[in-house]
Write a protein that holds these residues in place. Structure first.
Motif, PDB file in Angstrom:
ATOM      1  N   ASP A 270      10.271  -8.724 -20.662  1.00  0.00           N
ATOM      2  CA  ASP A 270      11.608  -8.829 -20.052  1.00  0.00           C
ATOM      3  C   ASP A 270      11.583  -8.262 -18.635  1.00  0.00           C
ATOM      4  OD1 ASP A 270      12.334  -9.956 -22.376  1.00  0.00           O
ATOM      5  OD2 ASP A 270      13.712  -8.381 -23.004  1.00  0.00           O
ATOM      6  N   GLU A 271      11.512  -9.130 -17.719  1.00  0.00           N
ATOM      7  CA  GLU A 271      11.495  -8.772 -16.300  1.00  0.00           C
ATOM      8  C   GLU A 271      12.922  -8.468 -15.831  1.00  0.00           C
ATOM      9  OE1 GLU A 271       8.713  -8.949 -12.799  1.00  0.00           O
ATOM     10  OE2 GLU A 271       8.408  -8.927 -14.971  1.00  0.00           O
ATOM     11  N   PRO A 272      13.193  -7.275 -15.166  1.00  0.00           N
ATOM     12  CA  PRO A 272      14.554  -7.037 -14.674  1.00  0.00           C
ATOM     13  C   PRO A 272      14.904  -8.055 -13.587  1.00  0.00           C
ATOM     14  CG  PRO A 272      13.068  -5.294 -13.913  1.00  0.00           C
ATOM     15  CD  PRO A 272      12.260  -6.187 -14.820  1.00  0.00           C
ATOM     16  N   ALA A 273      16.118  -8.612 -13.710  1.00  0.00           N
ATOM     17  CA  ALA A 273      16.544  -9.625 -12.731  1.00  0.00           C
ATOM     18  C   ALA A 273      16.995  -8.945 -11.451  1.00  0.00           C
ATOM     19  CB  ALA A 273      17.673 -10.449 -13.323  1.00  0.00           C
ATOM     20  N   PRO A 274      16.700  -9.467 -10.301  1.00  0.00           N
ATOM     21  CA  PRO A 274      17.210  -8.867  -9.054  1.00  0.00           C
ATOM     22  C   PRO A 274      18.724  -8.961  -9.000  1.00  0.00           C
ATOM     23  CG  PRO A 274      16.133 -10.983  -8.617  1.00  0.00           C
ATOM     24  CD  PRO A 274      15.931 -10.679 -10.078  1.00  0.00           C
ATOM     25  N   HIS A 275      19.367  -7.877  -8.465  1.00  0.00           N
ATOM     26  CA  HIS A 275      20.834  -7.848  -8.424  1.00  0.00           C
ATOM     27  C   HIS A 275      21.351  -8.682  -7.267  1.00  0.00           C
ATOM     28  CE1 HIS A 275      24.930  -6.222  -8.384  1.00  0.00           C
ATOM     29  NE2 HIS A 275      24.705  -5.920  -9.668  1.00  0.00           N
ATOM     30  N   THR A 276      22.449  -9.325  -7.488  1.00  0.00           N
ATOM     31  CA  THR A 276      23.011 -10.206  -6.452  1.00  0.00           C
ATOM     32  C   THR A 276      23.822  -9.426  -5.415  1.00  0.00           C
ATOM     33  OG1 THR A 276      25.038 -10.523  -7.706  1.00  0.00           O
ATOM     34  CG2 THR A 276      23.222 -12.074  -8.128  1.00  0.00           C
ATOM     35  N   GLY A 277      24.201  -8.154  -5.767  1.00  0.00           N
ATOM     36  CA  GLY A 277      25.076  -7.391  -4.882  1.00  0.00           C
ATOM     37  C   GLY A 277      26.544  -7.639  -5.177  1.00  0.00           C
ATOM     38  N   GLU A 278      26.826  -8.516  -6.110  1.00  0.00           N
ATOM     39  CA  GLU A 278      28.209  -8.813  -6.513  1.00  0.00           C
ATOM     40  C   GLU A 278      28.535  -8.011  -7.765  1.00  0.00           C
ATOM     41  OE1 GLU A 278      30.324 -11.259  -5.049  1.00  0.00           O
ATOM     42  OE2 GLU A 278      28.823 -11.329  -3.421  1.00  0.00           O
ATOM     43  N   PHE A 279      29.736  -7.366  -7.756  1.00  0.00           N
ATOM     44  CA  PHE A 279      30.160  -6.593  -8.918  1.00  0.00           C
ATOM     45  C   PHE A 279      31.488  -7.146  -9.419  1.00  0.00           C
ATOM     46  CE2 PHE A 279      27.404  -3.795  -6.575  1.00  0.00           C
ATOM     47  CZ  PHE A 279      26.632  -3.203  -7.558  1.00  0.00           C
ATOM     48  N   ALA A 280      31.606  -7.255 -10.728  1.00  0.00           N
ATOM     49  CA  ALA A 280      32.851  -7.758 -11.306  1.00  0.00           C
ATOM     50  C   ALA A 280      33.988  -6.755 -11.089  1.00  0.00           C
ATOM     51  CB  ALA A 280      32.662  -8.022 -12.804  1.00  0.00           C
ATOM     52  N   ASP A 281      33.661  -5.451 -11.180  1.00  0.00           N
ATOM     53  CA  ASP A 281      34.690  -4.407 -11.088  1.00  0.00           C
ATOM     54  C   ASP A 281      34.185  -3.330 -10.132  1.00  0.00           C
ATOM     55  OD1 ASP A 281      36.909  -2.895 -11.546  1.00  0.00           O
ATOM     56  OD2 ASP A 281      36.210  -2.085 -13.467  1.00  0.00           O
TER      57      ASP A 281
END
Ligand SMILES: [Zn+2]
Length: 168
Positions: free
Chosen positions: A1-12
């Motif tokens: 399970d490779e950690p996915a790179p974060h998009t910088g977008e947060f829901a909250d």
């Protein structure tokens, strides 16, 4: 399970935090302010007179900001004074020491008798909507502390505007 790179977008997203803060100061008051603070211990208010323009500064800074000369002559002022201008405060202060003060209350510029500079203080002992320019007041000292808690009306007639117009 490779950690996915974060998009910088947060829901909250977090937009703010509340953090208790405290700042402690070490203050060296100097000659003029030391005399002022020592006098407060005896519930007296001491300013200094400019040798050039004769104005009395309270609290004293040790020099006249207008003439640029040192001040040395100590002058006791007050204890009574005149409200030169004021505001009605409708926001309860978060400051712990003010928690017991009900709003609205009045905060004023007060020219102590003999002083050529107004200082600040809270006005109490009179309904807030009856405080006015020229109101004569006297200090009520804090128990066990070397500062004025508030000022209250003396019952004297109001001061003439001409007597304090330079201090508004
Ligand atoms: Zn001066």
């Amino acid at each position: 399970d490779e950690p996915a790179p974060h998009t910088g977008e947060f829901a909250d997203p977090v937009t703010g935090i509340v953090v208790p803060a405290r700042l402690d100061y070490v203050h060296t008051p100097g000659r003029a302010q030391s005399a002022y603070i020592k006098a407060l211990e005896e519930r007296r208010t001491v300013g200094e007179r400019c040798p050039s323009c004769r104005k009395v500064y309270v609290p004293p800074r040790g020099a006249c900001p207008t003439c640029g000369v040192a001040t040395a002559e100590q002058v006791e002022v007050g204890p009574r004074g005149t409200v030169t201008t004021f505001c009605i405060v409708n926001i309860k202060a978060a400051h712990t020491a003010n928690l017991d003060i009900e709003v609205p209350y009045v905060y004023a510029h007060i020219a102590l008798d003999g002083a050529d500079l107004a200082l600040h203080g809270r006005i109490a002992g009179i309904p807030y909507d009856q405080v006015r320019m020229g109101l004569r007041v006297e200090p009520v000292w804090s128990e066990g502390a070397r500062h004025v808690d508030h000022y209250r009306p003396t019952g004297e007639p109001d001061a003439d505007y001409d007597t304090y117009k330079e201090l508004v």
